[in-house]
Design a protein around this motif. Structure first.
Motif, mmCIF file in Angstrom:
data_model
loop_
_atom_site.group_PDB
_atom_site.id
_atom_site.type_symbol
_atom_site.label_atom_id
_atom_site.label_comp_id
_atom_site.label_asym_id
_atom_site.label_seq_id
_atom_site.Cartn_x
_atom_site.Cartn_y
_atom_site.Cartn_z
ATOM 1 N N CYS A 93 21.072 15.355 21.169
ATOM 2 C CA CYS A 93 21.554 14.069 20.653
ATOM 3 C C CYS A 93 22.486 14.291 19.473
ATOM 4 O O CYS A 93 22.143 14.993 18.527
ATOM 5 C CB CYS A 93 20.368 13.197 20.226
ATOM 6 N N ASN A 95 23.325 12.168 17.319
ATOM 7 C CA ASN A 95 22.935 11.376 16.146
ATOM 8 C C ASN A 95 21.771 12.014 15.402
ATOM 9 O O ASN A 95 21.835 12.235 14.208
ATOM 10 C CB ASN A 95 22.549 9.961 16.583
ATOM 11 N N CYS A 96 20.691 12.297 16.103
ATOM 12 C CA CYS A 96 19.469 12.742 15.428
ATOM 13 C C CYS A 96 19.116 14.199 15.730
ATOM 14 O O CYS A 96 18.176 14.727 15.149
ATOM 15 C CB CYS A 96 18.299 11.837 15.814
ATOM 16 N N CYS A 133 20.363 10.178 22.432
ATOM 17 C CA CYS A 133 19.023 10.167 23.012
ATOM 18 C C CYS A 133 18.539 8.724 23.192
ATOM 19 O O CYS A 133 19.104 7.796 22.598
ATOM 20 C CB CYS A 133 18.058 10.957 22.125
ATOM 21 N N CYS A 136 17.829 6.810 19.887
ATOM 22 C CA CYS A 136 19.022 6.379 19.151
ATOM 23 C C CYS A 136 19.695 5.220 19.876
ATOM 24 O O CYS A 136 20.177 4.276 19.244
ATOM 25 C CB CYS A 136 19.990 7.542 18.974
HETATM 26 ZN ZN LIG Z 1 18.896 10.672 18.807
#
Ligand SMILES: [Zn+2]
Ligand SMILES: [Zn+2]
Length: 141
Positions: A93, A95-96, A133, A136
């Motif tokens: 992912c 983002n995270c 993911c 997110c």
């Molecule tokens: Zn994520």
């Protein structure tokens, strides 16, 4: 996540069985894609004082013995898993940083053919799929 017989795995790889090795291997098996700090913290919780360097050393030995696979997505510290030998790939992912396994399309390495390998003999194609993911996506929705 099935628990593994770390002692049998170490013996099978002709490695000396030590408490840090058993603890690290068990931790990685139960928590795939953990980074070194996370593994060291968990191992310390179980064994008391174990230096981060000692955990690094154990991870290196386990990786060289083929019991543990090391992956290193760009921008992320090295992660470790005990799912070895099936040439699976990873989704990461953006983002995270969450990581999940995805099956290799072919099942053995290298699973992608290049038109011209420039004389190199290839034994692996490392594929990382990048995206967002489910957590997110749900948060952004
Ligand atoms: Zn994520
Ligand atoms: Zn994996």
């Amino acid at each position: 996540m099935p628990t593994i017989d770390a002692v049998a795995l170490l013996r099978g790889a002709a490695l000396r069985v030590t408490r840090p090795r058993v603890a690290v291997l068990t931790m990685v098996a139960g928590n795939p894609h953990s980074d070194t700090d996370t593994i060291a913290t968990a191992v310390r919780r179980e064994l008391g004082s174990v230096s981060t360097q000692a955990v690094y050393d154990v991870l290196r030995v386990l990786t060289e013995a083929g019991l543990v696979r090391r992956i290193e997505p760009a921008g992320s510290p090295a992660r470790f898993e005990t799912r070895v030998g099936d040439n699976h790939h990873h989704v990461v992912c953006r983002n995270c940083g969450a990581i999940a396994d995805v099956a290799c399309a072919v099942g053995s390495a290298p699973c992608l053919d290049v038109q011209d390998s420039r004389g190199f003999v290839l034994d692996e194609a490392e594929v990382t799929y990048w995206g967002s993911c489910p957590d997110c996506l749900a948060r952004d929705a």
